[in-house]
Design a protein around this motif. Structure first.
Motif, PDB file in Angstrom:
ATOM      1  N   GLY A 167       0.708  -1.358  -0.031  1.00  0.00           N
ATOM      2  CA  GLY A 167      -0.018   0.005   0.046  1.00  0.00           C
ATOM      3  C   GLY A 167       0.860   1.184  -0.068  1.00  0.00           C
ATOM      4  N   THR A 168       2.273   1.298   0.090  1.00  0.00           N
ATOM      5  CA  THR A 168       2.967   2.331   0.273  1.00  0.00           C
ATOM      6  C   THR A 168       4.167   2.416  -0.952  1.00  0.00           C
ATOM      7  N   ILE A 169       3.950   1.684  -2.030  1.00  0.00           N
ATOM      8  CA  ILE A 169       5.019   1.744  -2.914  1.00  0.00           C
ATOM      9  C   ILE A 169       4.490   3.158  -3.849  1.00  0.00           C
ATOM     10  N   ASP A 170       5.438   3.925  -3.931  1.00  0.00           N
ATOM     11  CA  ASP A 170       5.275   5.199  -4.583  1.00  0.00           C
ATOM     12  C   ASP A 170       5.243   4.906  -5.830  1.00  0.00           C
ATOM     13  N   HIS A 171       4.153   5.501  -6.698  1.00  0.00           N
ATOM     14  CA  HIS A 171       3.795   5.362  -8.100  1.00  0.00           C
ATOM     15  C   HIS A 171       5.183   6.046  -8.879  1.00  0.00           C
ATOM     16  N   LYS A 172       5.445   7.331  -8.526  1.00  0.00           N
ATOM     17  CA  LYS A 172       6.494   7.912  -9.236  1.00  0.00           C
ATOM     18  C   LYS A 172       7.748   7.470  -9.204  1.00  0.00           C
ATOM     19  N   ILE A 173       8.277   6.826  -7.991  1.00  0.00           N
ATOM     20  CA  ILE A 173       9.402   6.192  -7.743  1.00  0.00           C
ATOM     21  C   ILE A 173       9.382   4.636  -8.718  1.00  0.00           C
ATOM     22  N   LEU A 174       8.221   4.021  -8.728  1.00  0.00           N
ATOM     23  CA  LEU A 174       8.213   2.914  -9.294  1.00  0.00           C
ATOM     24  C   LEU A 174       8.186   3.116 -10.973  1.00  0.00           C
ATOM     25  N   GLU A 175       7.505   4.291 -11.540  1.00  0.00           N
ATOM     26  CA  GLU A 175       7.616   4.491 -12.808  1.00  0.00           C
ATOM     27  C   GLU A 175       9.032   5.020 -13.202  1.00  0.00           C
ATOM     28  N   ILE A 177      11.892   3.695 -11.966  1.00  0.00           N
ATOM     29  CA  ILE A 177      12.479   2.419 -12.030  1.00  0.00           C
ATOM     30  C   ILE A 177      11.927   1.605 -13.551  1.00  0.00           C
ATOM     31  N   LEU A 178      10.939   1.654 -14.003  1.00  0.00           N
ATOM     32  CA  LEU A 178      10.414   1.153 -15.097  1.00  0.00           C
ATOM     33  C   LEU A 178      11.044   1.829 -16.379  1.00  0.00           C
ATOM     34  N   ILE A 221       4.015  -8.638  -9.991  1.00  0.00           N
ATOM     35  CA  ILE A 221       5.490  -8.394 -10.595  1.00  0.00           C
ATOM     36  C   ILE A 221       6.008  -6.864 -10.310  1.00  0.00           C
ATOM     37  N   LEU A 222       5.022  -5.955 -10.258  1.00  0.00           N
ATOM     38  CA  LEU A 222       5.360  -4.479  -9.921  1.00  0.00           C
ATOM     39  C   LEU A 222       6.027  -4.552  -8.597  1.00  0.00           C
ATOM     40  N   SER A 223       5.452  -5.253  -7.731  1.00  0.00           N
ATOM     41  CA  SER A 223       6.074  -5.018  -6.130  1.00  0.00           C
ATOM     42  C   SER A 223       7.326  -5.747  -6.166  1.00  0.00           C
ATOM     43  N   ASN A 224       7.618  -6.818  -7.009  1.00  0.00           N
ATOM     44  CA  ASN A 224       8.886  -7.496  -6.917  1.00  0.00           C
ATOM     45  C   ASN A 224       9.949  -6.577  -7.959  1.00  0.00           C
ATOM     46  N   ILE A 225       9.548  -5.929  -9.157  1.00  0.00           N
ATOM     47  CA  ILE A 225      10.507  -5.108  -9.555  1.00  0.00           C
ATOM     48  C   ILE A 225      10.871  -3.844  -8.423  1.00  0.00           C
ATOM     49  N   PHE A 226       9.944  -3.484  -7.442  1.00  0.00           N
ATOM     50  CA  PHE A 226      10.213  -2.522  -6.559  1.00  0.00           C
ATOM     51  C   PHE A 226      11.032  -2.985  -5.330  1.00  0.00           C
ATOM     52  N   ALA A 227      10.858  -4.086  -5.022  1.00  0.00           N
ATOM     53  CA  ALA A 227      11.479  -4.697  -3.963  1.00  0.00           C
ATOM     54  C   ALA A 227      12.857  -5.214  -4.175  1.00  0.00           C
ATOM     55  N   HIS A 228      13.048  -5.590  -5.484  1.00  0.00           N
ATOM     56  CA  HIS A 228      14.608  -6.029  -6.330  1.00  0.00           C
ATOM     57  C   HIS A 228      15.192  -4.731  -6.119  1.00  0.00           C
ATOM     58  N   ARG A 229      14.789  -3.489  -6.580  1.00  0.00           N
ATOM     59  CA  ARG A 229      15.836  -2.460  -6.474  1.00  0.00           C
ATOM     60  C   ARG A 229      15.840  -1.863  -4.935  1.00  0.00           C
ATOM     61  N   VAL A 230      14.951  -2.036  -4.145  1.00  0.00           N
ATOM     62  CA  VAL A 230      14.964  -1.455  -2.811  1.00  0.00           C
ATOM     63  C   VAL A 230      15.927  -2.378  -1.897  1.00  0.00           C
ATOM     64  N   LEU A 231      15.714  -3.645  -1.945  1.00  0.00           N
ATOM     65  CA  LEU A 231      16.264  -4.596  -1.146  1.00  0.00           C
ATOM     66  C   LEU A 231      17.193  -5.594  -1.500  1.00  0.00           C
ATOM     67  N   ASP A 232      16.894  -6.276  -2.740  1.00  0.00           N
ATOM     68  CA  ASP A 232      17.810  -7.376  -3.255  1.00  0.00           C
ATOM     69  C   ASP A 232      19.154  -6.823  -3.683  1.00  0.00           C
TER      70      ASP A 232
END
Length: 431
Positions: A167-175, A177-178, A221-232
């Protein structure tokens, strides 16, 4: 070249060059790809705000998909808001987890977008990630974690808990990354439209700048892309190179464990973690995130070590048959309590609504499902404990269907002999 072959080609190109960008992917969202995603949808799932079911949409499938393709080409397709459904959280009375239910046509498009995103990003994801990935899951995460603990001299484990990750994945940051990988503006604009479609909650439309709806086909898949950048990437490519000892992350969606060889490294990582998350507008749940002493060397000396939970299991140091100290796991006590509470609610509700054989058949299916997930090496006793206590609960409430008892325990045992429960077997070997 068919669409499936083209997606494999994208995956191959992504694997060959981790820095490759993809300029033109939207044309892959064609009739064939949409048809395949329609066929994969479960017709029994809840419908979205338009009330259209899979059966209704399929009455003029060719026409509906043809129209959808034309709208996508003309940038005329606009996703509808997601219907919010609140699901009670296990072990947290009064608290709910929001689940998003998209309309059927949006599910079809989301499925197509998910396939393209998976083709691009799956070759880039690291070994530490196990959630929502092909040929991976909870049991691969558990097995990998247990193997690492067995083969390495770990001193500390950090059990990470994120506050409302989805619920807190920021749209602009994810955009942003994509856009590093995908420069197809039309594809990105449709992703943004999905974000801005909003959530219909109690009749009110809520549009937020953050969050991906849980339940959406594209969300994993979107949450995985975000977590991949932030944590992995952070743990495996940056933190590991700056630490004295080994550091290893194991993640399933937002459930993550960091195993650390040196205690000094653990303290530095724990202090840095909130800052890393804040950079991406995520928040660490300080109360639930904990550092656990988990040293085999100390356990061998008789010094008590901590335990930690991961995916419904408690990890602890125990003894093998040869007397060696090894990492073991069992169903967590919290999980057993939650599962028993669910059995209690179910049997109280159904006891007077169905015949005994129907009730028993459903109960056996529940026990079978429990065994299929929790039936791992070292966990036989906990499975037997759950089965025994759940069976006793069913016996108790069946006898409260009327003022007169339906069963004595002896009669109940004879019934179970004729209709035996599933055997507590090990379904997943961890070594």
């Amino acid at each position: 070249m068919n669409t499936e072959t083209k997606l494999k080609r994208i995956a191959w190109l992504s694997a060959q060059d981790r820095n490759k960008t993809f300029e033109c992917v939207m044309h892959h969202v064609n009739y064939d790809l949409l048809m395949g995603n329609f066929q994969r949808l479960d017709g029994k799932k809840a419908v979205g705000i338009d009330g259209i079911s899979k059966e209704q949409y399929g009455e003029d499938l060719e026409g509906n998909l043809g129209k959808l393709v034309d709208e996508l080409k003309k940038m005329a397709y606009k996703p509808l808001p997601v219907k919010e459904c609140l699901i009670p959280k296990e072990g947290q009375p009064g608290k709910f987890r929001p689940l998003g239910i998209s309309v059927l046509e949006d599910k079809i498009v989301q499925g197509a977008f998910r396939q393209i995103l998976e083709a691009i990003y799956e070759p880039l994801f690291l070994e530490c990630s196990h959630g929502f990935r092909p040929k991976r899951g909870c049991h691969t995460a558990i097995k990998s974690l247990r193997k690492f603990l067995y083969e390495n001299s770990i001193e500390t484990v950090i059990d990470i808990d994120l506050k409302n990750f989805f619920g807190t994945i920021d749209h602009k940051i994810l955009e942003g990354i994509l856009r590093e990988k995908i420069t197809d503006e039309k594809f990105i604009r449709y992703i943004i439209r999905m974000f801005k479609a909003g959530v219909l909650s109690d009749g009110d439309l809520v549009i937020s700048e953050e969050g991906v709806p849980q339940g959406s086909i594209c969300s994993p898949i979107l949450s995985n892309i975000f977590a991949h950048r932030v944590l992995d990437e952070w743990i495996e490519q940056i933190i590991q190179s700056r630490c004295v000892g080994k550091v290893k992350l194991f993640r399933y969606a937002d459930d993550a464990i960091i195993c650390i060889e040196k205690e000094t490294d653990a303290l530095r990582i724990r202090n840095t973690l909130p800052k890393r998350l804040a950079k991406y507008k995520l928040v660490l749940n300080e109360e639930k995130t904990k550092m656990v002493d988990f040293s085999r060397a100390k356990a061998q000396k008789g010094i008590p070590q901590g335990t930690f939970n991961f995916l419904g299991f408690t990890f602890y140091w125990g003894k093998s048959r040869q007397g060696k100290i090894i990492p073991k796991l069992k169903t967590s006590s919290k999980t057993i309590d939650n599962k028993l509470e669910k059995v209690k609610i179910w049997i109280k509700d159904i006891r007077s609504k169905a015949r005994m054989k129907e009730i028993w058949g459903t109960f056996c299916a529940k026990i079978r499902g429990h065994i299929q997930y929790y039936g791992v090496t070292f966990n036989s006793k906990q499975i037997q404990k759950f089965t025994y206590e759940a069976t006793g609960m069913v016996f108790k409430w069946l006898n409260r269907r009327s003022q007169k008892k339906s069963f004595t325990w002896e009669k109940f045992e004879k019934f179970m002999e004729r209709h035996p429960l599933p055997r507590a077997v090990i379904c997943h070997c961890l070594f």
